[in-house]
Design a protein around this motif. Structure first.
Motif, short mmCIF file in Angstrom:
data_model
loop_
_atom_site.label_atom_id
_atom_site.label_comp_id
_atom_site.label_asym_id
_atom_site.label_seq_id
_atom_site.Cartn_x
_atom_site.Cartn_y
_atom_site.Cartn_z
N MET A 93 19.31 -0.18 -12.27
CA MET A 93 18.44 0.99 -12.13
C MET A 93 17.09 0.74 -12.81
SD MET A 93 20.96 4.28 -12.57
CE MET A 93 19.57 5.39 -12.73
N LYS A 94 17.14 0.16 -14.00
CA LYS A 94 15.92 -0.07 -14.78
C LYS A 94 14.99 -1.06 -14.07
CE LYS A 94 14.56 -1.34 -19.46
NZ LYS A 94 15.05 -1.77 -20.77
N ARG A 95 15.57 -2.13 -13.50
CA ARG A 95 14.78 -3.16 -12.83
C ARG A 95 14.54 -2.87 -11.35
NH1 ARG A 95 17.28 -8.78 -15.18
NH2 ARG A 95 16.63 -8.48 -17.33
N ASN A 96 15.22 -1.86 -10.82
CA ASN A 96 15.11 -1.49 -9.41
C ASN A 96 15.44 -2.68 -8.50
OD1 ASN A 96 14.71 0.30 -7.30
ND2 ASN A 96 12.54 -0.21 -7.12
N VAL A 97 16.58 -3.31 -8.77
CA VAL A 97 17.03 -4.46 -7.98
C VAL A 97 18.30 -4.11 -7.23
CG1 VAL A 97 16.00 -6.18 -9.51
CG2 VAL A 97 18.33 -5.41 -9.94
N GLU A 98 18.61 -4.93 -6.22
CA GLU A 98 19.81 -4.71 -5.43
C GLU A 98 21.05 -5.16 -6.18
OE1 GLU A 98 20.04 -5.83 -1.43
OE2 GLU A 98 18.28 -4.68 -0.87
N VAL A 99 22.13 -4.47 -5.91
CA VAL A 99 23.42 -4.80 -6.52
C VAL A 99 24.48 -4.88 -5.42
CG1 VAL A 99 22.95 -3.78 -8.77
CG2 VAL A 99 23.95 -2.38 -6.98
N GLU A 100 25.55 -5.57 -5.77
CA GLU A 100 26.74 -5.59 -4.93
C GLU A 100 27.83 -4.86 -5.71
OE1 GLU A 100 28.43 -9.26 -2.81
OE2 GLU A 100 29.73 -8.99 -4.55
N ILE A 101 28.27 -3.75 -5.18
CA ILE A 101 29.30 -2.96 -5.84
C ILE A 101 30.59 -3.09 -5.06
CG2 ILE A 101 30.04 -0.64 -6.50
CD1 ILE A 101 27.22 0.01 -7.23
N LYS A 102 31.63 -3.46 -5.76
CA LYS A 102 32.95 -3.62 -5.16
C LYS A 102 33.79 -2.42 -5.56
CE LYS A 102 36.60 -7.11 -4.90
NZ LYS A 102 37.03 -8.41 -5.45
N THR A 103 34.32 -1.71 -4.55
CA THR A 103 35.17 -0.55 -4.82
C THR A 103 36.57 -0.80 -4.28
OG1 THR A 103 34.48 0.54 -2.77
CG2 THR A 103 33.24 1.08 -4.77
N TRP A 104 37.51 -0.04 -4.80
CA TRP A 104 38.91 -0.12 -4.37
C TRP A 104 39.36 1.27 -3.99
CZ3 TRP A 104 43.45 2.20 -5.72
CH2 TRP A 104 44.63 1.61 -5.27
#
Length: 116
Positions: free
Chosen positions: A60-71
């Motif tokens: 959030m601070k760097r405003n970069v993309e993330v890959e979030i893995k959910t179950w």
């Protein structure tokens, strides 16, 4: 006498028995096979949860993309995008990708990776 080459034997698995089974048996076998594909929920400890929280804050601070893995229900899902906001009270995180914005449940998140 020559050796038997088993590499050329092709077993059809359950297909050869389906003709002799009742439809109820076939349905139960399919449900069983689907259930076997499901993965158990990963057991996250305090360290894992801290790393997930730090990666979300940093993204959030760097405003970069993330890959979030959910179950959810035995199946892992991968979500790509930028974190817009986190609502601790409602236990939700809002993300956006190129096309749309979407919401995830914080309790379903099992891994967060920052994409550079």
């Amino acid at each position: 006498m020559g050796e038997l080459d088993l590499s050329k034997v092709r077993d059809r698995g359950n297909k050869k028995w389906v003709a002799m089974m009742l439809p109820e048996h076939v349905k139960l076998l399919r449900e069983y096979m689907e259930e076997q594909k499901r993965a158990p929920r990963p057991d996250l400890d305090e360290w894992d949860l801290d790393i997930i929280q730090e990666n979300i804050q940093l993204a959030m601070k760097r405003n970069v993309e993330v890959e979030i893995k959910t179950w959810r229900n035995g199946v892992f899902h991968i979500h790509l995008g930028k974190v817009i906001w986190v609502d601790i009270n409602r236990r939700k995180i809002e993300m956006e990708d190129v096309l749309t914005s979407f919401t995830l449940q914080l309790d379903e998140i099992v891994d967060v990776t920052i994409l550079l």
